[in-house]
Enzyme design. Structure first.
Site, PDB file in Angstrom:
ATOM      1  N   CYS A  34     162.022  50.860   1.242  1.00 31.84           N
ATOM      2  CA  CYS A  34     161.006  50.579   1.903  1.00 31.84           C
ATOM      3  C   CYS A  34     160.198  51.039   3.119  1.00 31.84           C
ATOM      4  O   CYS A  34     159.580  51.955   3.227  1.00 31.84           O
ATOM      5  CB  CYS A  34     161.178  48.916   2.105  1.00 31.84           C
ATOM      6  SG  CYS A  34     162.191  48.563   4.326  1.00 31.84           S
ATOM      7  N   HIS A  59     161.456  46.038   7.494  1.00 28.19           N
ATOM      8  CA  HIS A  59     161.371  46.107   6.112  1.00 28.19           C
ATOM      9  C   HIS A  59     159.712  46.812   6.427  1.00 28.19           C
ATOM     10  O   HIS A  59     158.854  46.544   7.218  1.00 28.19           O
ATOM     11  CB  HIS A  59     160.500  44.706   5.638  1.00 28.19           C
ATOM     12  CG  HIS A  59     159.707  45.102   4.488  1.00 28.19           C
ATOM     13  ND1 HIS A  59     160.758  45.883   2.684  1.00 28.19           N
ATOM     14  CD2 HIS A  59     158.483  44.776   3.648  1.00 28.19           C
ATOM     15  CE1 HIS A  59     159.832  46.081   1.986  1.00 28.19           C
ATOM     16  NE2 HIS A  59     158.712  45.414   2.436  1.00 28.19           N
ATOM     17  N   GLN A  86     159.807  50.035  -4.936  1.00 26.30           N
ATOM     18  CA  GLN A  86     161.324  50.645  -5.072  1.00 26.30           C
ATOM     19  C   GLN A  86     162.737  50.017  -5.576  1.00 26.30           C
ATOM     20  O   GLN A  86     163.424  50.564  -5.020  1.00 26.30           O
ATOM     21  CB  GLN A  86     161.717  50.322  -3.094  1.00 26.30           C
ATOM     22  CG  GLN A  86     161.274  48.263  -2.819  1.00 26.30           C
ATOM     23  CD  GLN A  86     161.541  48.286  -1.114  1.00 26.30           C
ATOM     24  OE1 GLN A  86     160.812  48.026  -0.770  1.00 26.30           O
ATOM     25  NE2 GLN A  86     162.361  48.337  -0.913  1.00 26.30           N
ATOM     26  N   ASN A 144     152.624  46.604  -0.153  1.00 24.05           N
ATOM     27  CA  ASN A 144     153.731  46.327   0.264  1.00 24.05           C
ATOM     28  C   ASN A 144     154.757  47.372  -0.794  1.00 24.05           C
ATOM     29  O   ASN A 144     154.144  48.390  -1.791  1.00 24.05           O
ATOM     30  CB  ASN A 144     154.532  45.087  -0.562  1.00 24.05           C
ATOM     31  CG  ASN A 144     156.725  45.318  -0.249  1.00 24.05           C
ATOM     32  OD1 ASN A 144     156.516  45.701   0.612  1.00 24.05           O
ATOM     33  ND2 ASN A 144     156.119  43.639   0.068  1.00 24.05           N
TER      34      ASN A 144
END
Length: 321
Positions: free
Chosen positions: A131, A264, A125, A284
């Site tokens: 996110c 997140h 990102q 992630n």
């Protein structure tokens, strides 16, 4: 002219020469540069603090507990790091029509959707708080493939640019459910057709590949419901990632790095057991060099009826095709 970092080797007497030398190598490895001596010293001090934390933490790791390491964020300020954490809930956020509870008795003991071809490679990102968009596309990609389609990388940038009227704020944060709500009425482009820029832009969506029919929120504070949901496909979740331990995560199973203040958006892509310890497997959006090649694991207590480690059982959801 950029400041010559090597010139400081004799000037930073307060910091061990070993750390100075390793920082010079770190600067070269990550292509960093500084305009002034003051900036270099400032970043070197941040780096030295992270090195000290890594050494102290890893010296006390037991068994499968998570380890930490130096990564590209090791000389960032706390404010710079927290710009990545773009999960922003709001009172008027979109809500699913139904809550998923599932049947955990039919769920397998372990599953990894990467091995089943339902997960795209780790993405990055950048320094945009998007996110939430990556979590959204991740669960869309997985569920779309599981529905019988070719694995397709969907456009995060379309969500960043185009879903603001649904409550999202691009690089300043957003919410996966609001993004799913947007995708109920607008077909989402591929990554190739609407590439990621890492900054806010003007919406220019094309015809798109697919909409989502709807989305489902998973029963909160329920490890059973989340397991049943992940057994069917990847699930978007929000976690507390504000701590330095998460920032510098290197590998192992997270147990103590976080609270439950959600900030997140990430993606659960599986679960399993490692040497007797159950874990959730998550993807992630910080590139393949972070964590376990872009992934991380969080301790899973299958009897849990609370927030779960890092709060990942508080806001799970997924799209329906």
């Amino acid at each position: 002219m950029k400041f010559a970092a090597a010139a400081l080797l004799g000037a930073a007497s307060a910091i061990e020469m070993e750390v100075e030398n390793s920082y010079l190598a770190y600067v070269a490895e990550h292509g960093k540069s500084y305009g002034t001596e003051e900036e270099f010293k400032f970043r070197l001090n941040l780096y030295a603090q992270k090195v000290a934390f890594v050494r102290e933490h890893n010296a006390n790791v037991i068994g499968n507990d998570a380890t930490v390491g130096i990564n590209h964020m090791a000389d960032w300020t706390d404010a710079e790091y927290k710009r990545l954490l773009g999960y922003r809930t709001r009172p008027q956020a979109a809500k699913a029509a139904e809550t998923f509870t599932g049947d955990v008795t039919t769920a397998p003991d372990s599953i990894d959707w990467r091995a089943k071809g339902a997960v795209t490679a780790p993405k990055n990102q950048g320094q945009c708080g998007s996110c939430w968009a990556f979590s959204t596309t991740g669960s869309m990609e997985g569920r779309y493939q599981i529905a019988g389609n070719k694995l397709t990388s969907f456009s995060e940038q379309q969500f960043v640019d185009c879903s603001t009227s649904f409550g999202n704020a691009g690089c300043q944060g957003g919410l996966m459910d609001d993004a799913f709500k947007y995708a109920e009425g607008v077909a989402i482009d591929t990554e190739a057709d609407y590439g990621y820029t890492g900054r806010n832009g003007t919406c220019h969506a094309k015809a798109g590949v697919t909409e989502v029919k709807s989305f489902s929120d998973v029963k909160t504070k329920s490890a059973d419901a989340l397991k049943a949901a992940v057994a069917e496909g990847p699930v978007s979740v929000a976690i507390d990632a504000a701590g330095i331990g998460f920032q510098l995560y290197f590998g192992g199973i997270m147990k103590h790095f976080c609270g439950t203040s959600l900030d997140h958006g990430v993606l659960v892509v599986g679960y399993g057991t490692d040497k007797g310890e159950d874990f959730w497997l998550l993807k992630n959006s910080w590139g393949g060099s972070w964590g376990e090649k872009g992934y991380f694991r969080i301790f899973r207590d299958q009897k849990s009826t609370d927030a779960g480690v890092c709060g990942l059982q508080l806001q799970p959801s997924f799209p329906l095709f």
